[in-house]
Design an enzyme around this catalytic site. Structure first.
Site, mmCIF file in Angstrom:
data_model
loop_
_atom_site.group_PDB
_atom_site.id
_atom_site.type_symbol
_atom_site.label_atom_id
_atom_site.label_comp_id
_atom_site.label_asym_id
_atom_site.label_seq_id
_atom_site.Cartn_x
_atom_site.Cartn_y
_atom_site.Cartn_z
ATOM 1 N N SER A 94 13.372 44.282 101.159
ATOM 2 C CA SER A 94 12.484 45.442 101.341
ATOM 3 C C SER A 94 11.551 45.146 102.519
ATOM 4 O O SER A 94 11.482 44.001 102.985
ATOM 5 C CB SER A 94 11.657 45.670 100.081
ATOM 6 O OG SER A 94 10.738 44.597 99.916
ATOM 7 N N ASP A 101 15.978 44.814 90.931
ATOM 8 C CA ASP A 101 14.888 43.961 91.408
ATOM 9 C C ASP A 101 14.003 43.540 90.230
ATOM 10 O O ASP A 101 13.801 42.357 89.962
ATOM 11 C CB ASP A 101 14.067 44.719 92.467
ATOM 12 C CG ASP A 101 13.028 43.831 93.126
ATOM 13 O OD1 ASP A 101 12.916 42.647 92.754
ATOM 14 O OD2 ASP A 101 12.307 44.309 94.015
ATOM 15 N N SER A 102 13.509 44.522 89.486
ATOM 16 C CA SER A 102 12.556 44.226 88.407
ATOM 17 C C SER A 102 13.094 43.226 87.390
ATOM 18 O O SER A 102 12.354 42.355 86.922
ATOM 19 C CB SER A 102 12.157 45.519 87.678
ATOM 20 O OG SER A 102 11.488 46.368 88.575
ATOM 21 N N ASP A 162 16.312 47.503 102.243
ATOM 22 C CA ASP A 162 16.049 48.382 101.103
ATOM 23 C C ASP A 162 14.867 49.305 101.444
ATOM 24 O O ASP A 162 13.812 48.832 101.885
ATOM 25 C CB ASP A 162 15.713 47.486 99.892
ATOM 26 C CG ASP A 162 15.662 48.241 98.577
ATOM 27 O OD1 ASP A 162 16.336 49.276 98.463
ATOM 28 O OD2 ASP A 162 14.961 47.753 97.661
HETATM 29 P P1 13P Z 1 14.287 48.234 89.687
HETATM 30 O O1 13P Z 1 12.805 48.308 89.830
HETATM 31 O O2 13P Z 1 14.759 49.026 88.523
HETATM 32 O O3 13P Z 1 14.802 46.843 89.656
HETATM 33 O O4 13P Z 1 14.926 48.934 90.989
HETATM 34 C C1 13P Z 1 15.081 48.224 92.191
HETATM 35 C C2 13P Z 1 15.432 49.102 93.339
HETATM 36 O O5 13P Z 1 15.789 50.257 93.211
HETATM 37 C C3 13P Z 1 15.332 48.510 94.674
HETATM 38 O O6 13P Z 1 15.565 49.444 95.675
HETATM 39 O O1 G3H Z 2 12.517 49.608 95.324
HETATM 40 C C1 G3H Z 2 11.723 48.722 95.591
HETATM 41 C C2 G3H Z 2 12.108 47.301 95.431
HETATM 42 O O2 G3H Z 2 11.985 46.929 94.075
HETATM 43 C C3 G3H Z 2 11.336 46.436 96.365
HETATM 44 O O3 G3H Z 2 10.030 46.268 95.946
HETATM 45 O O4 G3H Z 2 8.659 46.780 97.982
HETATM 46 O O5 G3H Z 2 7.731 45.403 96.075
HETATM 47 O O6 G3H Z 2 9.475 44.454 97.603
HETATM 48 P P1 G3H Z 2 8.891 45.698 96.970
HETATM 49 ZN ZN ZN Z 3 14.954 51.436 95.195
#
Ligand code: 13P
Ligand code: G3H
Ligand code: ZN
Length: 332
Positions: free
Chosen positions: A58, A279-280, A95
């Site tokens: 990201s 990600d989460s 991302d």
């Molecule tokens: P989550 O927060 O559900 O992991 O989604 C991640 C995401 O969409 C990153 O672009």
């Molecule tokens: O969609 C977002 C991703 O989970 C990236 O999150 O911008 O905190 O790195 P971040």
């Molecule tokens: Zn996303």
């Protein structure tokens, strides 16, 4: 940074990956990374489960880890995979890119795929911006992901209070006008660990929140309008109750955390959904294990002693997702 092509770095774009995923009825996992331990877990987990993958960065990750270092870390991952004599390939993906300049900078520094997220703009501006990125990226054979519809939660530093589902009647026009290679849609997922308000959920016998189902009707309608076109699901973490519980047990305070049940993701992966963003779930695993180790061994101060177990558990979670949820294991 000098201009470099992803092809020279040994990376691949998403074209072949998505073609195979569509035909084979599975989805490619797209894991976010910000640091060494996350990268190790993703690479080792995907080598072990023989899964193709997308390594996503990201703009926040670029700032956190330093964009030059991140590029070389990804390059290091290619070498690590070669050294292991593994057939696994991966794409390096931006991302939620929000500007043309950011996308260009990633294309120029060796990314093989970029997302331009114009979903918060009015439709015509989304089309204009996305098309501009596609025209540049395609000169270098770099894949582009666009987005239509808005996910609730935090996206691109913008917090959307309410989801706006994708309008299926826009997808064909958007894909045609922009030339994107894949499209993220909004069917009820959202970013972060609190994807639904408790009042939207029911509780099962164990008191665990059960969210409403995803809008598969919207997904099916989109598929009908753009047959065979790769669809992307953002906000697709399951927010595994075991890790939420562990975090809270060891001093954390995550209230009403709820994600997308695995059976819903499994179902999505067999459809035109070719990329699933996670990600989460990785953040939760790491936090749970770090909290547990530090709580149980308060004398510990070597970061390897708490980051190591976190990395190992994250690797196991990645193998589980590839094997049991997305179906990408064994497809490298
Ligand atoms: P989550 O927060 O559900 O992991 O989604 C991640 C995401 O969409 C990153 O672009
Ligand atoms: O969609 C977002 C991703 O989970 C990236 O999150 O911008 O905190 O790195 P971040
Ligand atoms: Zn996303």
């Amino acid at each position: 940074m000098a201009t470099v092509s992803y092809k020279d770095l040994g990376l691949v774009n998403t074209k072949e990956m998505f073609k195979k995923a569509m035909a084979g009825k599975y989805a490619i996992p797209a894991y976010n990374f910000n640091n060494l331990e996350q990268l190790q877990a993703i690479v080792l987990g995907c080598i072990e489960s023989k899964s193709p993958f997308i390594l996503q960065v990201s703009s926040g990750a670029r700032k956190y880890a330093n964009q030059v270092l991140l590029r070389y870390l990804a390059q290091g991952a290619v070498e690590m995979i070669k050294e292991a004599k593994s057939p696994v390939t991966f794409a390096l993906h931006l991302d939620h890119g929000d500007t043309f300049d950011l996308c260009k900078s990633c294309v120029d520094s060796g990314f093989s795929s970029v997302m331009i997220d114009g979903s918060h703009h009015p439709y015509d501006e989304n089309v204009r911006l996305t098309k501009q990125v596609v025209e540049y990226a395609h000169r270098f054979d770099v894949s582009v992901e666009g987005e239509l519809g808005v996910l609730a939660g935090i996206e691109d530093d913008v917090e959307a209070a309410k989801a706006v589902y994708t309008h299926p009647d826009q997808v064909e026009d958007f894909v045609k006008k922009t030339g994107v290679d894949s499209l993220a849609i909004s069917i009820g997922t959202s970013h972060g660990a609190n994807k639904f308000k408790p009042e939207q959920c029911t509780r099962n016998a164990d008191g665990v929140l059960v969210p409403p189902p995803l809008r598969f009707d919207i997904l099916e309608e989109c598929e009908r309008r753009i047959p065979g076109f790769p669809i992307v699901l953002h906000g697709a973490s399951s927010v595994v109750p075991t890790y939420v519980k562990m975090i809270n047990q060891y001093g954390g305070n995550l209230k009403d955390a709820v994600g997308i049940p695995e059976d819903q993701l499994r179902k999505a992966a067999t459809s035109a959904v070719c990329k699933v963003n996670i990600d989460s779930d990785g953040r939760l695993v790491v936090t749970a294990l770090v909290r547990k180790v530090l709580a149980e061994k308060p004398e510990e101060f070597d970061p390897r002693k708490f980051l190591g177990p976190a990395r190992d558990e994250l690797k196991n979670m990645i193998i589980h997702k590839n094997e049991k949820v997305l179906g990408s294991a064994g497809k490298a």
